[in-house]
Design a protein around this motif. Structure first.
Motif, PDB file in Angstrom:
ATOM      1  N   GLU A 128       0.824  -1.209   0.000  1.00 45.76           N
ATOM      2  CA  GLU A 128       0.000   0.000   0.000  1.00 45.76           C
ATOM      3  C   GLU A 128       0.865   1.269   0.000  1.00 45.76           C
ATOM      4  N   TYR A 129       2.063   1.152   0.544  1.00 42.45           N
ATOM      5  CA  TYR A 129       2.977   2.296   0.658  1.00 42.45           C
ATOM      6  C   TYR A 129       3.216   2.990  -0.677  1.00 42.45           C
ATOM      7  N   TRP A 130       3.256   2.220  -1.778  1.00 39.99           N
ATOM      8  CA  TRP A 130       3.604   2.800  -3.074  1.00 39.99           C
ATOM      9  C   TRP A 130       2.479   3.615  -3.701  1.00 39.99           C
ATOM     10  N   LYS A 131       1.279   3.534  -3.143  1.00 37.81           N
ATOM     11  CA  LYS A 131       0.147   4.255  -3.742  1.00 37.81           C
ATOM     12  C   LYS A 131       0.372   5.764  -3.739  1.00 37.81           C
ATOM     13  N   SER A 132       0.929   6.289  -2.647  1.00 37.07           N
ATOM     14  CA  SER A 132       1.111   7.736  -2.547  1.00 37.07           C
ATOM     15  C   SER A 132       2.189   8.268  -3.496  1.00 37.07           C
ATOM     16  N   PRO A 133       3.407   7.675  -3.547  1.00 36.31           N
ATOM     17  CA  PRO A 133       4.372   8.175  -4.534  1.00 36.31           C
ATOM     18  C   PRO A 133       3.895   7.992  -5.973  1.00 36.31           C
ATOM     19  N   LEU A 134       3.166   6.908  -6.248  1.00 33.65           N
ATOM     20  CA  LEU A 134       2.637   6.710  -7.601  1.00 33.65           C
ATOM     21  C   LEU A 134       1.610   7.787  -7.929  1.00 33.65           C
TER      22      LEU A 134
ATOM     23  N   ALA B 141       6.443  -0.077   7.831  1.00 35.32           N
ATOM     24  CA  ALA B 141       5.046  -0.193   8.240  1.00 35.32           C
ATOM     25  C   ALA B 141       4.567  -1.629   8.430  1.00 35.32           C
ATOM     26  N   THR B 142       4.986  -2.547   7.566  1.00 36.08           N
ATOM     27  CA  THR B 142       4.520  -3.930   7.686  1.00 36.08           C
ATOM     28  C   THR B 142       4.979  -4.537   9.002  1.00 36.08           C
TER      29      THR B 142
ATOM     30  N   PHE C  45       6.555   3.287  11.186  1.00 32.07           N
ATOM     31  CA  PHE C  45       6.939   4.136  10.058  1.00 32.07           C
ATOM     32  C   PHE C  45       5.834   4.106   9.016  1.00 32.07           C
ATOM     33  N   ASP C  46       5.564   5.259   8.411  1.00 30.59           N
ATOM     34  CA  ASP C  46       4.601   5.420   7.321  1.00 30.59           C
ATOM     35  C   ASP C  46       3.154   5.434   7.815  1.00 30.59           C
ATOM     36  N   THR C  47       2.244   5.672   6.855  1.00 29.71           N
ATOM     37  CA  THR C  47       0.858   5.975   7.241  1.00 29.71           C
ATOM     38  C   THR C  47      -0.149   5.143   6.450  1.00 29.71           C
ATOM     39  N   ASN C  48       0.106   3.835   6.333  1.00 27.78           N
ATOM     40  CA  ASN C  48      -0.921   3.010   5.701  1.00 27.78           C
ATOM     41  C   ASN C  48      -2.101   2.858   6.663  1.00 27.78           C
TER      42      ASN C  48
END
Length: 345
Positions: free
Chosen positions: A65-71, A244-245, A268-271
């Motif tokens: 899910e982390y890659w959704k924001s940079p994409l 995050a995972t 870390f991160d905001t999923n």
């Protein structure tokens, strides 16, 4: 006769000077006209590319899910610039697979490639191969400093570790045993861990890091490692998880361990899973990265490189670089008090 020769030589020298001056002026005029034409072209159409101009984003563990924001940032920049973007990634946490994905992208000769490097060393040949093929490459999120990529856009990971240590000290009253759950061998996680360790050692003498464990970027492994550390270190009061995972896995471990005192977790991160665990109190805080910025500015940089719109500037090494070699995309601490602001709208 001698005077006559001197006059002739003097006239020849003057003529040579005039020729040089006229040549220099002509070159200046030609360069000015060319620059004016280029600038006029961009002014007439705006900063717009062509729909057939394709840029590729490459990550690892592509299902995260982390890659959704940079994409999303990459796609928003594509909309602004009128170009096409594609997303590719290794399906697993595997450097060989990501190298293969990069090789496949190079064969397609895109206008540029943005890469999050799973490993700072093993991907260097593939990255350099793209540069040698005149394909601009920038790195985001995870760097490969020894490569020839033009720029790295991402978190100041050492600084994020410092921020996590300061927050952990605040949560624990500046004393107690803590641990780190991370991904050894990946540069961004190594830097986060180092920032955390250095800060605890230098600023908080009543705190002690009792273990740094490998969570493998896997929720089940991280859960099991957290349970093990809680058993082996009965006085353990806090865990900093560098991704995050693993943070979700550590949260699951705490939720099942009702027979011990609460464990402060900084993730870390905001999923969504992380934000939900902050909201219900399982995770105390998380470090939010400027992930949309990573994607958006990666494409902007690639576009400028492709169209030769950059202006060389001195880098930290003293050499001229067409782009800033490092761009800090920002971090912030998310807690229960402001967690609602970080859910995807």
């Amino acid at each position: 006769m001698i005077r006559r020769l001197e006059e002739v030589n003097g006239m020849k020298k003057m003529l040579l000077v005039y020729i040089l001056l006229i040549s220099a002026f002509a070159l200046y005029v030609l360069r000015f006209e060319y620059t004016s034409q280029v600038n006029s072209s961009w002014e007439d159409r705006g900063l717009r590319g062509d729909i057939g101009e394709t840029y590729i984003m490459i990550t690892f563990q592509s299902g995260l899910e982390y890659w959704k924001s940079p994409l999303k940032g990459f796609e928003d920049a594509a909309d602004a610039l009128g170009v096409t973007v594609e997303y590719r990634g290794a399906t697993r946490y595997d450097a060989k697979e990501q190298t293969m994905v990069i090789e496949q992208a190079i064969a397609r000769k895109p206008a540029g490639i943005a890469i999050s490097a799973i490993d700072p060393q093993s991907l260097v040949p593939a990255i350099n191969k793209a540069i040698d093929a005149d394909i601009p490459v920038v790195l985001f999120d995870a760097d490969a400093p020894d490569s020839q990529a033009y720029s790295f856009l991402g978190t100041d990971n050492y600084k994020s570790g410092v921020m996590a240590a300061d927050k952990m000290a605040e949560l624990l009253g500046r004393e107690g045993e803590v641990a780190v759950l991370t991904l050894p061998g990946q540069q961004n996680h190594e830097e986060r861990t180092k920032g955390f360790r250095d800060t605890i050692k230098e600023r908080y003498p009543s705190m002690k890091i009792v273990e740094v464990a490998d969570g493998h970027g896997d929720a089940m492994v991280s859960r099991d490692e957290t349970i093990r550390m809680m058993k082996e270190h009965p006085e353990l009061s806090g865990i900093f998880v560098t991704e995050a995972t693993g943070g979700a896995g550590a949260g699951e471990a705490v939720q099942t361990a009702s027979d011990r005192h609460p464990l402060q977790i900084i993730s870390f991160d905001t999923n969504k899973t992380t934000l939900d665990m902050i909201k219900n109190g399982t995770i105390s805080a998380t470090i939010a990265q400027g992930t949309w910025n990573m994607g958006y500015w990666s494409l902007q940089y690639l576009f400028h490189l492709h169209h030769q719109l950059t202006v060389p500037a001195p880098s930290s090494s003293g050499e001229n670089a067409p782009l800033p070699v490092m761009v800090d995309t920002g971090i912030s601490v998310v807690t229960r008090s402001d967690v609602d602001d970080y859910y995807a709208k």
